[in-house]
Design an enzyme around this catalytic site. Sequence first.
Site, PDB file in Angstrom:
ATOM      1  CG  ASP A  14      -0.636  -4.597   5.454  1.00 22.52           C
ATOM      2  OD1 ASP A  14       0.210  -3.769   5.061  1.00 22.52           O
ATOM      3  OD2 ASP A  14      -0.364  -5.540   6.215  1.00 22.52           O
ATOM      4  CB  SER A  64       3.799  -5.235   6.674  1.00 23.57           C
ATOM      5  OG  SER A  64       3.006  -4.475   5.795  1.00 23.57           O
ATOM      6  CG  HIS A 125      12.226  -4.831   2.519  1.00 20.77           C
ATOM      7  ND1 HIS A 125      11.744  -6.086   2.770  1.00 20.77           N
ATOM      8  CD2 HIS A 125      11.171  -4.114   2.060  1.00 20.77           C
ATOM      9  CE1 HIS A 125      10.459  -6.138   2.476  1.00 20.77           C
ATOM     10  NE2 HIS A 125      10.085  -4.952   2.046  1.00 20.77           N
ATOM     11  NE  ARG A 155       6.205  -3.376  -2.691  1.00 20.65           N
ATOM     12  CZ  ARG A 155       5.236  -3.984  -3.350  1.00 20.65           C
ATOM     13  NH1 ARG A 155       5.244  -3.961  -4.682  1.00 20.65           N
ATOM     14  NH2 ARG A 155       4.262  -4.622  -2.724  1.00 20.65           N
ATOM     15  CE  LYS A 336       1.118  -6.740   3.229  1.00 17.60           C
ATOM     16  NZ  LYS A 336       2.321  -5.913   3.492  1.00 17.60           N
ATOM     17  CG  ASP A 403       1.354  -2.375   2.161  1.00 17.90           C
ATOM     18  OD1 ASP A 403       1.738  -1.192   2.087  1.00 17.90           O
ATOM     19  OD2 ASP A 403       2.129  -3.330   2.292  1.00 17.90           O
TER      20      ASP A 403
END
Length: 514
Positions: A14, A64, A125, A155, A336, A403
């Site tokens: 990731d 992701s 998001h 972020r 994850k 990640d």
Amino acid sequence: MTTTKRPIALLILDGWGYRENTHMNAIFHAKTPVLDRLNAQYPHGLISGSGLDVGLPDGQMGNSEVGHINLGSGRIVYQELTRISKAISDHEFETNPALCDAVDSAINAGGAVHIMGLLSPGGVHSHEEHIEAMCRMAVARGATKVYLHAFLDGRDTPPRSAKASLSHFDDLFTTLGHGRVASIIGRYFAMDRDNRWDRVSQAYELITQGKAKFQYDNAVTALEAAYARDENDEFVSSSAITDVDGKVATLQDGDALIFMNFRADRARQITRSFIHPDFDGFERAVVPKMHFVTLTEYAGDITAPIAYPSENLVNTLGEVLQNRGRTQLRISETEKYAHVTFFFNGGKEEPFEGEDRILINSPKVATYDLQPEMSSTELTDKLVAAIESTKYDVIICNYPNGDMVGHTGNFDAAVKACEAVDTCIGRVVEALAKVGGECIITADHGNAEQMTDETTGQAHTAHTSELVPFIFVGRDATIDKGGKLSDVAPTILQLIGETIPAEMTGKPLIHIKE
């Protein structure tokens, strides 16, 4: 009788992109002897995990959720960001039944319309353009009390970049003649996904009670005060914003609460705290009887109205393996786990027949730069045991380190994270060799290869649009150029001798030499 399997493992690193610029490139500077050897000995290339190649707008960095949906479905999946933005531009958004019902119910009850979500142009998001459209729609339908509860990013955007967004929405509400920013809090609290309920409770109490560590009469003032406390956007403490009379806006019976995040994994916990009758994550002082709507589908057990329900994906890799009588394992850390299960399966919560799952708890640290190896050793212990069991045809594993540590902006920690993953890959490849297995090593998107913003000099904590590695550790083969994430599932099916369903529009990238 147990049949011995020669598994093929998909190792998803990731946040592990390829970047030619070596400056503050944690992957380049990490000591990775295993990956160096594999790249030297085995066929390898680069594939795309961003933009149009994964169903996002052109140039949009991957993430992701999107990455795993494309990896698991074997086709380019039109992403929620693109889908909702199109609905707004086509003027369909303003007549969406779930959203209209929520606004109308609040107006008819004499209540307020509360809008919460990640106020960010990041597009991972949420997108602030969607939030603006929701504010405009609420006022256009007659709502006079419209309150925005802004979760701040830092972020998927630069660490201190929220001022422009907050200023824009202050101006927007002035133009609309109604509404205001009612609270701000960092996503670290509001969008936790690792059962850190002490964090989520702060966002819940802020919205339902106006209970905050700080109180200000203006959102930008609140943000500047947070910066003075050395809090970046992601970590801004709960701050209530008062109106001209010094009052805070809290969620009341009869109000509507609309959650504008379109990505599910970090929306689930706070959603459950608002709507689950038997919620026990923390003590809720008040539980308002309100009309709650989610922008997209977050989980099967979340029964609130959904503005944009998930589109049904059939014949994903997991489903095909089930239908062909194959066994499969999904394994990752907490951070994850949803990605190798829910998202990889095209938004389906329940495991397929023959699908086992192993969850390794992520370490309980404030930020992962404090433990950059995370739980990679424990994860690898379980993964190696699963390989040695020869129980599985296909194994899907995600190593979150690149990640999760990349997001902290800590270069030295990101280097250590990459080195930890490299060591683990060595153990996995060795275990596969012992049982005649093979593996594909790839990533869902970039991150750790760029740890500083070349323009601002700030830490770069967001994903990137870089290509990601694709290594085949197995038989002598050639690899096609120009691949993308949606080519991985068809590639796996071909490697295990299964036909590729028509729904998978991706193409096999690996061609075994006879």
